[in-house]
Scaffold this active site. Sequence first.
Site, PDB file in Angstrom:
ATOM      1  N   HIS A  38       0.811  -1.232   0.000  1.00  9.69           N
ATOM      2  CA  HIS A  38       0.000   0.000   0.000  1.00  9.69           C
ATOM      3  C   HIS A  38       0.843   1.281   0.000  1.00  9.69           C
ATOM      4  O   HIS A  38       0.595   2.211  -0.782  1.00  9.69           O
ATOM      5  CB  HIS A  38      -0.903   0.028   1.238  1.00  9.69           C
ATOM      6  CG  HIS A  38      -1.750  -1.177   1.410  1.00  9.69           C
ATOM      7  ND1 HIS A  38      -2.930  -1.367   0.725  1.00  9.69           N
ATOM      8  CD2 HIS A  38      -1.596  -2.277   2.201  1.00  9.69           C
ATOM      9  CE1 HIS A  38      -3.471  -2.514   1.093  1.00  9.69           C
ATOM     10  NE2 HIS A  38      -2.685  -3.086   1.978  1.00  9.69           N
TER      11      HIS A  38
HETATM   12  C1  BDR Z   1      -1.891   0.542   5.675  1.00  6.26           C
HETATM   13  O1  BDR Z   1      -1.860  -0.096   6.949  1.00  6.26           O
HETATM   14  C2  BDR Z   1      -0.612  -0.742   7.133  1.00  6.26           C
HETATM   15  O2  BDR Z   1      -0.813  -2.089   7.229  1.00  6.26           O
HETATM   16  C3  BDR Z   1       0.255  -0.445   5.954  1.00  6.26           C
HETATM   17  O3  BDR Z   1       1.554  -0.082   6.370  1.00  6.26           O
HETATM   18  C4  BDR Z   1      -0.454   0.670   5.234  1.00  6.26           C
HETATM   19  O4  BDR Z   1       0.053   1.928   5.622  1.00  6.26           O
HETATM   20  C5  BDR Z   1      -2.800  -0.224   4.742  1.00  6.26           C
HETATM   21  O5  BDR Z   1      -4.088  -0.320   5.271  1.00  6.26           O
END
Ligand code: BDR
Length: 312
Positions: free
Chosen positions: A239
């Site tokens: 992400h």
């Molecule tokens: C976000 O939450 C975390 O797991 C990841 O680092 C990302 O920033 C995705 O939902």
Amino acid sequence: MARKVILDVDPGVDDALAICMALFDPRLEVVAVTATAGNVSAEQATRNVQGIIEQLDPPRLPRIGAAKEPDFGREGDNRHLYGADGLGNAHFPVAELHHVHPAEKVICDEVRAAPDAITIVALGPLTNIARALARDSELASLIGRIHIMGGSMRAGGNVTPAAEFNIHCDPAAARTVFRSATTKTLVPLDVTNQVMMTYAQFDELPPESTKAGSFLRRILPHCFRTHRAELGLEGMWIHDAVAMAALLHPELFHAEALTGDVETRGELTTGATVFDRRSGRKAHANMEVLTEVDVAAVMDCILRGLHAAAKR
Ligand code: BDR
Ligand code: CA
């Protein structure tokens, strides 16, 4: 001239990828990397920021800001995905640092030092940014832009059926930031869920003999395993790297101007992001929300960024 950025992160393997892309990109000047609690505790997030920078050894050392847990506590973490240390159980050693300022102080200092010129890239819960806005009542008008990975428009949640992890961790802070008079871009799950790193792409990463290659090859394998075991996925979500690609290449995304807010007290929906998509409401839009993505071009951009980190 390079664009000045503060990376506000809760590393987290995908945060680490985004940091790696940013620290070596000539289009960016990373003035600070501030830690926030989220994927891991505040203490571990601060250690990880330091460890990542020490491992990667960038040409210019950014300031570091220390994390503190959210005022109202934090629901859960992501150690089940990213490992006990948040970095694939690499357990990097870190030098003992003295005088690390709180993250919100570093944010306020750096924004004040370069009014209108700083982009805050928020890749974790928005705790530090809400605190910085509370600490300095003029700050909102001095921040150039806040570029946020978080929330979901039509994609549902990832930590609850309704909420995305970063917003869910500190919904009150997210609401403060969403409602602040700042220029914002939101990179929600709608686009980040579409880009996965595959096993084949892992093999294309820089070689073990480089600092960046060795770092990436230590933190990623655990994460591929947990994505398969827990989520049944043949690849891993990245992400925050997608959000970094959106900062560098906005032309690879489609954006809509929308009014967004955060549910802070729902029985089933705490941390859900809510967008007003009724017609005639565009005039009140408080953010740009990325809704579509050129998946192949973004993955290419991410791999190029990680290779650039290994060229040094
Ligand atoms: C976000 O939450 C975390 O797991 C990841 O680092 C990302 O920033 C995705 O939902
Ligand atoms: Ca993150």
